[in-house]
Structure formats: structure tokens, C-alpha cells
Write a protein that holds these residues in place. Sequence first.
Motif, mmCIF file in Angstrom:
data_model
loop_
_atom_site.group_PDB
_atom_site.id
_atom_site.type_symbol
_atom_site.label_atom_id
_atom_site.label_comp_id
_atom_site.label_asym_id
_atom_site.label_seq_id
_atom_site.Cartn_x
_atom_site.Cartn_y
_atom_site.Cartn_z
ATOM 1 N N ASP A 6 0.852 -1.192 0.000
ATOM 2 C CA ASP A 6 0.000 0.000 0.000
ATOM 3 C C ASP A 6 0.883 1.235 0.000
ATOM 4 O O ASP A 6 1.576 1.499 0.977
ATOM 5 C CB ASP A 6 -0.922 -0.008 1.224
ATOM 6 N N ASP A 7 0.841 1.991 -1.088
ATOM 7 C CA ASP A 7 1.621 3.226 -1.200
ATOM 8 C C ASP A 7 0.824 4.461 -0.775
ATOM 9 O O ASP A 7 1.292 5.580 -0.958
ATOM 10 C CB ASP A 7 2.093 3.418 -2.643
ATOM 11 N N PHE A 8 -0.382 4.266 -0.236
ATOM 12 C CA PHE A 8 -1.251 5.388 0.131
ATOM 13 C C PHE A 8 -1.464 6.331 -1.052
ATOM 14 O O PHE A 8 -1.424 7.546 -0.905
ATOM 15 C CB PHE A 8 -0.689 6.170 1.319
ATOM 16 N N ASP A 9 -1.699 5.767 -2.200
ATOM 17 C CA ASP A 9 -1.931 6.572 -3.400
ATOM 18 C C ASP A 9 -3.446 6.727 -3.572
ATOM 19 O O ASP A 9 -4.061 6.092 -4.427
ATOM 20 C CB ASP A 9 -1.303 5.882 -4.609
ATOM 21 N N TYR A 10 -4.051 7.601 -2.759
ATOM 22 C CA TYR A 10 -5.506 7.711 -2.680
ATOM 23 C C TYR A 10 -6.042 9.061 -3.139
ATOM 24 O O TYR A 10 -7.054 9.537 -2.627
ATOM 25 C CB TYR A 10 -5.970 7.419 -1.252
ATOM 26 N N GLY A 11 -5.373 9.692 -4.094
ATOM 27 C CA GLY A 11 -5.925 10.911 -4.662
ATOM 28 C C GLY A 11 -5.314 12.188 -4.139
ATOM 29 O O GLY A 11 -4.331 12.183 -3.408
ATOM 30 N N THR A 12 -5.955 13.303 -4.493
ATOM 31 C CA THR A 12 -5.389 14.628 -4.238
ATOM 32 C C THR A 12 -6.114 15.407 -3.150
ATOM 33 O O THR A 12 -5.878 16.600 -2.979
ATOM 34 C CB THR A 12 -5.411 15.453 -5.539
ATOM 35 N N SER A 13 -6.994 14.747 -2.394
ATOM 36 C CA SER A 13 -7.722 15.429 -1.318
ATOM 37 C C SER A 13 -7.440 14.773 0.024
ATOM 38 O O SER A 13 -7.524 13.550 0.162
ATOM 39 C CB SER A 13 -9.231 15.377 -1.581
ATOM 40 N N ALA A 14 -7.092 15.590 1.005
ATOM 41 C CA ALA A 14 -6.858 15.091 2.357
ATOM 42 C C ALA A 14 -8.194 14.789 3.024
ATOM 43 O O ALA A 14 -9.157 15.548 2.888
ATOM 44 C CB ALA A 14 -6.086 16.120 3.165
ATOM 45 N N MET A 15 -8.260 13.667 3.742
ATOM 46 C CA MET A 15 -9.477 13.250 4.458
ATOM 47 C C MET A 15 -9.125 12.060 5.336
ATOM 48 O O MET A 15 -7.960 11.680 5.425
ATOM 49 C CB MET A 15 -10.586 12.885 3.468
ATOM 50 N N SER A 16 -10.110 11.443 5.969
ATOM 51 C CA SER A 16 -9.824 10.268 6.789
ATOM 52 C C SER A 16 -9.311 9.143 5.896
ATOM 53 O O SER A 16 -9.716 9.016 4.737
ATOM 54 C CB SER A 16 -11.076 9.809 7.541
ATOM 55 N N LEU A 17 -8.416 8.330 6.432
ATOM 56 C CA LEU A 17 -7.821 7.245 5.649
ATOM 57 C C LEU A 17 -8.869 6.225 5.221
ATOM 58 O O LEU A 17 -8.826 5.720 4.095
ATOM 59 C CB LEU A 17 -6.722 6.557 6.458
ATOM 60 N N THR A 18 -9.821 5.930 6.086
ATOM 61 C CA THR A 18 -10.847 4.940 5.733
ATOM 62 C C THR A 18 -11.692 5.420 4.554
ATOM 63 O O THR A 18 -12.030 4.638 3.668
ATOM 64 C CB THR A 18 -11.748 4.623 6.937
ATOM 65 N N THR A 19 -11.991 6.711 4.513
ATOM 66 C CA THR A 19 -12.760 7.268 3.396
ATOM 67 C C THR A 19 -11.916 7.345 2.133
ATOM 68 O O THR A 19 -12.335 6.924 1.055
ATOM 69 C CB THR A 19 -13.288 8.668 3.750
ATOM 70 N N ALA A 20 -10.697 7.873 2.263
ATOM 71 C CA ALA A 20 -9.823 8.048 1.097
ATOM 72 C C ALA A 20 -9.504 6.722 0.424
ATOM 73 O O ALA A 20 -9.421 6.646 -0.807
ATOM 74 C CB ALA A 20 -8.530 8.739 1.509
ATOM 75 N N SER A 21 -9.345 5.668 1.220
ATOM 76 C CA SER A 21 -8.963 4.367 0.670
ATOM 77 C C SER A 21 -10.140 3.597 0.093
ATOM 78 O O SER A 21 -9.967 2.486 -0.419
ATOM 79 C CB SER A 21 -8.290 3.520 1.753
ATOM 80 N N GLY A 22 -11.340 4.166 0.177
ATOM 81 C CA GLY A 22 -12.517 3.491 -0.358
ATOM 82 C C GLY A 22 -12.848 2.211 0.381
ATOM 83 O O GLY A 22 -13.365 1.261 -0.210
ATOM 84 N N GLY A 23 -12.515 2.175 1.683
ATOM 85 C CA GLY A 23 -12.828 1.004 2.500
ATOM 86 C C GLY A 23 -11.730 -0.034 2.563
ATOM 87 O O GLY A 23 -11.898 -1.075 3.210
ATOM 88 N N LYS A 24 -10.583 0.214 1.919
ATOM 89 C CA LYS A 24 -9.468 -0.731 2.042
ATOM 90 C C LYS A 24 -8.959 -0.761 3.475
ATOM 91 O O LYS A 24 -8.629 -1.811 4.005
ATOM 92 C CB LYS A 24 -8.334 -0.363 1.084
ATOM 93 N N TRP A 25 -8.848 0.416 4.088
ATOM 94 C CA TRP A 25 -8.514 0.511 5.512
ATOM 95 C C TRP A 25 -9.820 0.593 6.284
ATOM 96 O O TRP A 25 -10.710 1.365 5.936
ATOM 97 C CB TRP A 25 -7.643 1.743 5.784
ATOM 98 N N VAL A 26 -9.933 -0.188 7.349
ATOM 99 C CA VAL A 26 -11.161 -0.287 8.133
ATOM 100 C C VAL A 26 -10.858 0.038 9.591
ATOM 101 O O VAL A 26 -9.895 -0.479 10.170
ATOM 102 C CB VAL A 26 -11.749 -1.714 8.028
ATOM 103 N N ALA A 27 -11.681 0.900 10.198
ATOM 104 C CA ALA A 27 -11.528 1.214 11.616
ATOM 105 C C ALA A 27 -12.111 0.090 12.458
ATOM 106 O O ALA A 27 -13.151 -0.458 12.123
ATOM 107 C CB ALA A 27 -12.237 2.533 11.934
ATOM 108 N N HIS A 28 -11.429 -0.263 13.557
ATOM 109 C CA HIS A 28 -11.939 -1.343 14.401
ATOM 110 C C HIS A 28 -11.984 -1.015 15.888
ATOM 111 O O HIS A 28 -12.578 -1.747 16.658
ATOM 112 C CB HIS A 28 -11.129 -2.630 14.184
ATOM 113 N N SER A 29 -11.367 0.077 16.335
ATOM 114 C CA SER A 29 -11.477 0.476 17.740
ATOM 115 C C SER A 29 -10.973 1.907 17.893
ATOM 116 O O SER A 29 -10.333 2.451 16.999
ATOM 117 C CB SER A 29 -10.671 -0.461 18.649
ATOM 118 N N GLY A 30 -11.260 2.501 19.051
ATOM 119 C CA GLY A 30 -10.745 3.832 19.356
ATOM 120 C C GLY A 30 -11.379 4.956 18.582
ATOM 121 O O GLY A 30 -10.750 5.999 18.375
ATOM 122 N N ALA A 31 -12.630 4.800 18.163
ATOM 123 C CA ALA A 31 -13.279 5.810 17.314
ATOM 124 C C ALA A 31 -13.346 7.180 17.983
ATOM 125 O O ALA A 31 -13.321 8.206 17.311
ATOM 126 C CB ALA A 31 -14.674 5.348 16.925
ATOM 127 N N GLY A 32 -13.431 7.223 19.309
ATOM 128 C CA GLY A 32 -13.514 8.488 20.021
ATOM 129 C C GLY A 32 -12.266 9.340 19.904
ATOM 130 O O GLY A 32 -12.280 10.527 20.218
#
Length: 204
Positions: A50-76
Motif C-alpha cells: 500500500d503506497d497510500f496513493d488515494y488521490g489529491t484530497s486530504a481526508m480520513s484514511l478509511t474514506t480516502a482508501s474506499g474502504g481498504k482501511w477499516v476502523a476497528h477500535s478507538g473511534a472516540g
Amino acid sequence: MKRKLMSVVIALLPALIVFTIVASSSTPTQAASVDVSARAASASTLLLSDDFDYGTSAMSLTTASGGKWVAHSGAGNGPVQYITTSLAMPGYGSSGVGGAATVSTAGSEDVNRSFITQTTGTVYFAALVNVSAAGTGDYFLHLKDAGISNFRARVFTKNDVGVLRFGLSTTGTATYSTAAFSYTTTYLVVSKYTVNTGDTALYV
């Protein structure tokens, strides 16, 4: 997380990470007389990159990756962020490609990507890392298999009187290097985990 998957997890550290996971499985299947480097090269399989090649807009990693990265704890704690600036290191194959992930001293949620479970051999993972600040000991990268706390090759940093130290742990308390590292400097961090024995090693 599905039971038959292992994950790579990013969590809790003030750092920029270019996460080119070069996780390779290497099972020695040839005679001991064969050159070690040749044997490892012939038996390696790329499990995830994964080269983190997710486009030209900064945002959360889970959103930018189109669901490739998934959050599983510590959401707060707030999301791991994707930024469009990459890290670079001369001679490193994924240098300067894509963007990076950022985590904060204030805390970031835990996110992961999964790959097929390895039941034997050795798994390596690597990342370019640039740390701007560290606390008394926080992990930011590790492998994890099925179960709540089955952490493998957990990579830490801590501040030691103004000096950056990298550390490694499988269970809880990390063992830190005596080598002194610098803040705001890009390092290639490589972890090694032997599935059968649980042996780990960290190279910076």
C-alpha cells in the motif's frame, strides 16, 4: 475481523507514515547449503502493498482508501488521516509515491488492512516513518491475528530526554533500542515476525 485473516494495524503515534507494507512470507524449503539470500528471494510472496496513493484530497484514511482501511477500535480518538504529501528515501522502491497516513499524540482510532493468514514461515512488513513528537511509549504499527489482543511485532516509539527511540513488543512492554534517532527525519522501519516461534526483530 475474519478469523482467517491477519491484519496490519496503524494506531496511536504522532507520525507521518508511508505504509508500503512489504509483507512477505518466506518458508525455507531448500537445502541449507543454498545461499541464504537466494533462498529467501526464491521463497518470498508479496502479501500486501500500500503506497497510500488515494488521490489529491486530504481526508480520513478509511474514506480516502474506499474502504481498504477499516476502523476497528478507538473511534472516540478521531480518524487516522490521509494526506497528499508522501515521504521519500533514496533507493527505496516506493519512495515519493502517493500520500501518507498521519496519527496524533492526542490519539487516533485503530485501523487495519487484512491479508491471508500465514501459518508458517516469516512475515516482514516495512514502512517509511517520520515522527515529529513522541510520548512515554506508544505503538503505531503491528500485525494482529484472530482474537482481541493477539498482537504481533508491535512497533513503538518513545521520547528519551529529547531523543527518539524505536521499540518492539509482542505482548505488552516494549524493548527499546539504545540507538538514538532524530525527530522529523524519515526512517525505513522493517519488522520481522516468525509465525512458528513468535520470534520478532526490528530494523531501522
